[in-house]
Design a protein around this motif. Structure first.
Motif, short mmCIF file in Angstrom:
data_model
loop_
_atom_site.label_atom_id
_atom_site.label_comp_id
_atom_site.label_asym_id
_atom_site.label_seq_id
_atom_site.Cartn_x
_atom_site.Cartn_y
_atom_site.Cartn_z
N SER A 125 0.86 -0.95 -0.05
CA SER A 125 -0.09 0.06 -0.20
C SER A 125 0.79 1.07 -0.13
O SER A 125 0.33 2.12 -0.46
N GLY A 136 0.09 3.61 -3.15
CA GLY A 136 -0.24 5.09 -3.01
C GLY A 136 0.59 5.86 -3.75
O GLY A 136 0.18 6.83 -4.47
N THR A 167 -8.06 9.88 2.51
CA THR A 167 -6.89 9.28 1.36
C THR A 167 -6.29 8.19 1.78
O THR A 167 -6.16 7.30 0.79
N ILE A 213 -6.44 4.95 -0.41
CA ILE A 213 -5.19 4.31 -1.06
C ILE A 213 -5.34 2.61 -0.71
O ILE A 213 -4.92 1.91 -1.58
N TRP A 221 -8.17 1.23 -3.32
CA TRP A 221 -7.55 1.31 -4.79
C TRP A 221 -6.34 -0.04 -4.93
O TRP A 221 -6.36 -0.59 -5.75
N GLN A 222 -5.59 0.02 -3.98
CA GLN A 222 -4.15 -0.82 -4.01
C GLN A 222 -4.87 -2.28 -3.86
O GLN A 222 -4.59 -3.37 -4.41
N LEU A 260 -8.47 6.84 -8.28
CA LEU A 260 -8.26 7.24 -6.70
C LEU A 260 -8.82 8.41 -6.68
O LEU A 260 -8.47 9.50 -7.34
#
Lengths: 419, 106
Positions: free
Chosen positions: A266, A270, A294, A298, A301-302, A349
């Motif tokens: 991560s 990011g 955020t 992240i 998203w990861q 993101l």
């Protein structure tokens, strides 16, 4: 993205949408290494969200690809077992000749008892104690990075920081800390020529070294008064002090991998995401308070662990499909976190996303990641310190990715900090 | 709308208007009360909306369900009056409810 990765992705998209649905088999490590798994999941979410693959190197398995179905499986531990002897929690069955029992791969009540021994070290009260140390170490790492020249972010930042953290949690000899990184890699890899280890025998030898090393620490600490590190906690914990050597090794591996690979990837993810969505970084740069949303964004998203696996122990319907007792069930977190029925514009993101904490990366239910708050804190501290210094970090090329359907991560990300 | 008071671990109080039929967790999250995360969105699957309910309110809020009990058993700093606020539904009878929060959600 460079041309090569665009070509690979376009070819994958073409293939994903043209091949017969029944032949789709998303558990292909090469797909993940090429970052080409996305279109296959896109099609499954649309056309066959609970999908059966009859034949694969991992045997037959169900793919659960939508957020709500994943939630339903994850929270139903009475129907879907994590037990290592049934295969455990990843698509590759645990080896019968070298079992690694660990609490993530147990069901209640043993799971509950062992988890509760470890849990206090990553509870909010203890995190406040750890925060100062993590920040000091993050600052030292960031300030020691070269300026104006290329380096590998994975090695210099992501691995270094998470390994230092892990050494702190175990109170592990600091100068030997890269052994932890090595054992984490060895534990999750598949043995093969050119791989992290060449043979299964080598893998088991290295893991026995890990067990031996920790056994020394255990023996030191079991004879000393209880302290706040994980080894001492396991050695003195009522539910863990009589663990068998294999159980001890299994739980160590769980904590090493859990505390290492995930946060590591991560941290890299990011930075890579910001290189893909630079306007989002500018938004964050203008308003540091957005870090609160955020950080979970992240992690969504990861999605550092692409899946978790369960084994059905009773017949159960999921998303209109009939899953039979004994079937292998893969919850693809990586797909559920891109489900646009639950998450708007999921491929992007978005640093100020509404309800950013609602993602699958930590799992849900009784096996939900025990270290989630520690992971978030580590990430937040690193980004706070990067923003404070206003470091201008340029991603120089596409990252190299891990060959795994389980660990969704990076082996390399070349970057340069502009002067 | 019923009013609910959330008191942070440091003593800061937040009084919010809660929507009838929604959960107490939702009332906190929709009104940006810090310290209630509600990661799973109200599925009783994460224990990040942990609160302490004053004993005199128990008759109105009801008591823990089996799955709530299980999730709370993994949370930090649980007490006899611990609840997951996603499992308490707002009604007129909850007007004036006061809940306290732990030092962090885990």
């Amino acid at each position: 993205m460079n041309h090569v990765s665009m070509d690979v992705l376009n070819a994958a998209r073409e293939r994903a949408w043209s091949m017969p649905l029944a032949q789709i088999a998303p558990a292909d490590p090469q797909l993940f290494k090429d970052n080409a798994q996305w279109p296959f999941f896109e099609r499954l979410r649309k056309e066959d969200p609970v999908h059966y693959t009859a034949d694969s190197e991992f045997g037959p398995y169900w793919s659960i690809t939508k957020y709500k179905d994943i939630m339903a499986v994850d929270t139903n531990h009475k129907a879907f077992s994590s037990l290592s002897t049934l295969g455990g929690i990843s698509i590759r069955d645990q080896r019968a000749d070298f079992p690694l029992p660990m609490f993530i791969a147990m069901d209640p009540p043993t799971h509950d008892e062992q988890r509760k021994v470890v849990s206090p070290i990553v509870a909010p009260g203890n995190l406040a104690v750890l925060e100062h140390t993590i920040r000091e170490r993050a600052v030292a790492i960031l300030d020691g990075l070269p300026r104006g020249e290329a380096f590998d972010w994975v090695d210099r930042v992501s691995i270094e920081l998470t390994t230092q953290m892990l050494a702190t949690l175990f109170d592990f000899p600091f100068e030997d800390r890269r052994k932890l990184t090595r054992w984490s890699d060895v534990a999750t890899t598949v043995a093969g020529p050119g791989g992290v280890v060449e043979t299964e025998e080598q893998r088991q030898t290295e893991l026995r070294e890990c067990a031996g090393y920790f056994m020394k620490l255990w023996n030191e600490r079991v004879n000393a008064p209880p302290r706040g590190d994980l080894v001492s906690m396991l050695a003195h914990g009522e539910s863990t002090r009589n663990m068998t050597p294999q159980e001890f090794l299994g739980n160590l591996i769980l904590l090493i991998v859990g505390g290492n690979d995930t946060t590591r990837n991560s941290l890299t993810g990011g930075l890579y995401a910001f290189s893909q969505f630079p306007e989002q970084y500018q938004k964050l740069r203008a308003n540091h308070a957005l870090l609160d949303s955020t950080i979970p964004e992240i992690i969504r998203w990861q999605t550092p662990l692409a899946h978790m696996r369960r084994t059905a122990i009773v017949d159960q319907d999921v998303g209109g499909k009939h899953i039979k007792a004994g079937d292998k069930v893969i919850m693809w977190y990586v797909s559920g976190n891109r489900d646009d029925e639950v998450i708007a514009n999921p491929n992007e993101l978005v640093v100020d996303r509404a309800r950013p904490r609602q993602h699958l990366s930590f799992g849900f239910g009784i096996h939900r990641c025990v270290g989630n708050r520690l992971a978030e804190m580590q990430l937040r501290i690193v980004w706070e310190e990067i923003l404070k210094r206003d470091l201008d970090i340029e991603v120089l090329d596409e990252p190299e990715r891990v060959l795994s359907t389980f660990i969704k991560g990076y082996t390399n990300l070349p970057v340069r900090i502009r002067n | 709308m019923p009013k609910i008071t959330f008191i942070e671990h440091n003593g800061t109080a937040h009084v919010v208007d809660a929507e009838i039929g929604a959960s107490v967790m939702r009332a906190a999250v929709d009104n940006n009360v810090p310290g209630i995360d509600g990661d799973c969105g109200g599925e009783c699957a994460c224990a990040t909306c942990h609160v302490y309910v004053e004993p005199e309110w128990e008759a109105v809020t009801g008591s823990r369900t089996e799955s709530e009990e299980t999730m709370l058993s993994f949370a930090a700093a649980t007490k006899d009056n611990s609840r997951l606020s996603c499992q308490i539904t707002v009604s007129d009878a909850l007007d004036g409810l006061v809940v306290h929060m732990p030092d962090g959600q885990h």
